[in-house]
Design a protein around this motif. Structure first.
Motif, PDB file in Angstrom:
ATOM      1  N   VAL A   1     -74.100 -45.738 -49.019  1.00 28.37           N
ATOM      2  CA  VAL A   1     -74.286 -45.821 -47.579  1.00 28.37           C
ATOM      3  C   VAL A   1     -73.959 -44.475 -46.930  1.00 28.37           C
ATOM      4  O   VAL A   1     -72.959 -43.841 -47.257  1.00 28.37           O
ATOM      5  N   GLN A   2     -74.845 -44.065 -46.039  1.00 32.11           N
ATOM      6  CA  GLN A   2     -74.604 -42.840 -45.265  1.00 32.11           C
ATOM      7  C   GLN A   2     -74.897 -43.098 -43.798  1.00 32.11           C
ATOM      8  O   GLN A   2     -75.912 -43.716 -43.458  1.00 32.11           O
ATOM      9  N   LEU A   3     -74.005 -42.622 -42.953  1.00 31.18           N
ATOM     10  CA  LEU A   3     -74.213 -42.613 -41.510  1.00 31.18           C
ATOM     11  C   LEU A   3     -74.127 -41.157 -41.078  1.00 31.18           C
ATOM     12  O   LEU A   3     -73.091 -40.507 -41.299  1.00 31.18           O
ATOM     13  N   VAL A   4     -75.190 -40.649 -40.488  1.00 29.48           N
ATOM     14  CA  VAL A   4     -75.254 -39.236 -40.129  1.00 29.48           C
ATOM     15  C   VAL A   4     -75.494 -39.101 -38.633  1.00 29.48           C
ATOM     16  O   VAL A   4     -76.577 -39.450 -38.135  1.00 29.48           O
ATOM     17  N   GLU A   5     -74.490 -38.561 -37.944  1.00 34.06           N
ATOM     18  CA  GLU A   5     -74.605 -38.357 -36.506  1.00 34.06           C
ATOM     19  C   GLU A   5     -75.240 -37.010 -36.203  1.00 34.06           C
ATOM     20  O   GLU A   5     -75.095 -36.048 -36.973  1.00 34.06           O
ATOM     21  N   SER A   6     -75.915 -36.943 -35.078  1.00 34.44           N
ATOM     22  CA  SER A   6     -76.477 -35.692 -34.573  1.00 34.44           C
ATOM     23  C   SER A   6     -76.615 -35.816 -33.062  1.00 34.44           C
ATOM     24  O   SER A   6     -76.447 -36.915 -32.509  1.00 34.44           O
ATOM     25  N   GLY A   7     -76.906 -34.689 -32.428  1.00 38.95           N
ATOM     26  CA  GLY A   7     -77.176 -34.742 -31.001  1.00 38.95           C
ATOM     27  C   GLY A   7     -75.999 -34.445 -30.110  1.00 38.95           C
ATOM     28  O   GLY A   7     -76.106 -34.540 -28.884  1.00 38.95           O
ATOM     29  N   GLY A   8     -74.865 -34.081 -30.701  1.00 39.05           N
ATOM     30  CA  GLY A   8     -73.759 -33.627 -29.870  1.00 39.05           C
ATOM     31  C   GLY A   8     -74.046 -32.232 -29.358  1.00 39.05           C
ATOM     32  O   GLY A   8     -75.127 -31.669 -29.569  1.00 39.05           O
ATOM     33  N   GLY A   9     -73.065 -31.658 -28.670  1.00 43.27           N
ATOM     34  CA  GLY A   9     -73.262 -30.299 -28.165  1.00 43.27           C
ATOM     35  C   GLY A   9     -72.359 -29.998 -27.005  1.00 43.27           C
ATOM     36  O   GLY A   9     -71.396 -30.727 -26.734  1.00 43.27           O
ATOM     37  N   LEU A  10     -72.679 -28.884 -26.337  1.00 46.37           N
ATOM     38  CA  LEU A  10     -71.920 -28.414 -25.174  1.00 46.37           C
ATOM     39  C   LEU A  10     -72.729 -28.692 -23.917  1.00 46.37           C
ATOM     40  O   LEU A  10     -73.916 -28.336 -23.855  1.00 46.37           O
ATOM     41  N   VAL A  11     -72.086 -29.299 -22.938  1.00 47.85           N
ATOM     42  CA  VAL A  11     -72.769 -29.631 -21.685  1.00 47.85           C
ATOM     43  C   VAL A  11     -71.793 -29.459 -20.537  1.00 47.85           C
ATOM     44  O   VAL A  11     -70.572 -29.592 -20.720  1.00 47.85           O
ATOM     45  N   GLN A  12     -72.315 -29.163 -19.375  1.00 51.62           N
ATOM     46  CA  GLN A  12     -71.466 -29.038 -18.196  1.00 51.62           C
ATOM     47  C   GLN A  12     -71.124 -30.426 -17.638  1.00 51.62           C
ATOM     48  O   GLN A  12     -71.867 -31.397 -17.838  1.00 51.62           O
ATOM     49  N   ALA A  13     -70.009 -30.497 -16.943  1.00 49.68           N
ATOM     50  CA  ALA A  13     -69.622 -31.749 -16.301  1.00 49.68           C
ATOM     51  C   ALA A  13     -70.759 -32.250 -15.412  1.00 49.68           C
ATOM     52  O   ALA A  13     -71.400 -31.462 -14.709  1.00 49.68           O
ATOM     53  N   GLY A  14     -70.996 -33.555 -15.480  1.00 45.69           N
ATOM     54  CA  GLY A  14     -72.098 -34.156 -14.738  1.00 45.69           C
ATOM     55  C   GLY A  14     -73.383 -34.246 -15.527  1.00 45.69           C
ATOM     56  O   GLY A  14     -74.331 -34.914 -15.105  1.00 45.69           O
ATOM     57  N   GLY A  15     -73.427 -33.589 -16.674  1.00 48.07           N
ATOM     58  CA  GLY A  15     -74.627 -33.579 -17.484  1.00 48.07           C
ATOM     59  C   GLY A  15     -74.733 -34.784 -18.399  1.00 48.07           C
ATOM     60  O   GLY A  15     -73.934 -35.725 -18.332  1.00 48.07           O
ATOM     61  N   SER A  16     -75.744 -34.739 -19.273  1.00 53.28           N
ATOM     62  CA  SER A  16     -76.036 -35.856 -20.165  1.00 53.28           C
ATOM     63  C   SER A  16     -76.242 -35.371 -21.599  1.00 53.28           C
ATOM     64  O   SER A  16     -76.656 -34.230 -21.822  1.00 53.28           O
ATOM     65  N   LEU A  17     -75.961 -36.269 -22.532  1.00 51.81           N
ATOM     66  CA  LEU A  17     -76.251 -36.060 -23.946  1.00 51.81           C
ATOM     67  C   LEU A  17     -76.607 -37.406 -24.551  1.00 51.81           C
ATOM     68  O   LEU A  17     -76.181 -38.446 -24.046  1.00 51.81           O
ATOM     69  N   ARG A  18     -77.351 -37.367 -25.654  1.00 53.65           N
ATOM     70  CA  ARG A  18     -77.685 -38.604 -26.355  1.00 53.65           C
ATOM     71  C   ARG A  18     -77.495 -38.420 -27.853  1.00 53.65           C
ATOM     72  O   ARG A  18     -78.448 -38.157 -28.587  1.00 53.65           O
ATOM     73  N   PRO A  19     -76.257 -38.559 -28.332  1.00 53.57           N
ATOM     74  CA  PRO A  19     -76.064 -38.525 -29.787  1.00 53.57           C
ATOM     75  C   PRO A  19     -76.785 -39.694 -30.448  1.00 53.57           C
ATOM     76  O   PRO A  19     -76.983 -40.760 -29.850  1.00 53.57           O
ATOM     77  N   SER A  20     -77.180 -39.463 -31.694  1.00 52.27           N
ATOM     78  CA  SER A  20     -77.788 -40.521 -32.484  1.00 52.27           C
ATOM     79  C   SER A  20     -77.105 -40.583 -33.844  1.00 52.27           C
ATOM     80  O   SER A  20     -76.413 -39.654 -34.251  1.00 52.27           O
TER      81      SER A  20
END
Length: 124
Positions: free
Chosen positions: A2-21
């Protein structure tokens, strides 16, 4: 295995959005409920959100309610965490996890599998 692999993190300014998967392999994905957790420097890992095996039911930590949305696509074995209105205190490593369950897991459920995490940094 079994493998779970996250991606989609990063650096963002306050008030912004991200969508990790989180992409899963090596398991019958639709048999597992999924969760997102986070761990900030110097703090314990904490529950963020969870979703049941078919995506019909969800639960959120108070800190995530109204700002984060968990969803899943069983066709591609992936769970997502849409994060909006991000705050500096959301800065953490975000982990996904899988647990064999029909219903939405409780916040302290013993998950079976964990990913390696993805860093989310929110600047002020």
């Amino acid at each position: 295995q079994v493998q779970l692999v996250e991606s989609g993190g990063g650096l963002v300014q306050a008030g912004g959005s991200l969508r990790p998967s989180c992409a899963a392999s090596g398991l019958i994905y639709s048999r597992y409920a999924m969760g997102w957790f986070r761990q900030a420097p110097g703090k314990e890992r904490e529950f963020v959100a969870a979703i049941n095996r078919y995506g019909e039911s969800t639960s959120y930590a108070d800190s995530a309610k109204g700002r984060f949305t968990i969803s899943r696509d069983n066709g591609v074995n992936t769970v997502y965490l849409q994060m909006s209105s991000l705050k500096p205190e959301d800065t953490a490593i975000y982990y996904c996890a899988a647990v064999r369950a029909n219903d939405v897991p409780s916040y302290n459920a013993p998950y079976d599998y964990w990913g390696q995490g993805t860093q989310v940094t929110v600047s002020s």
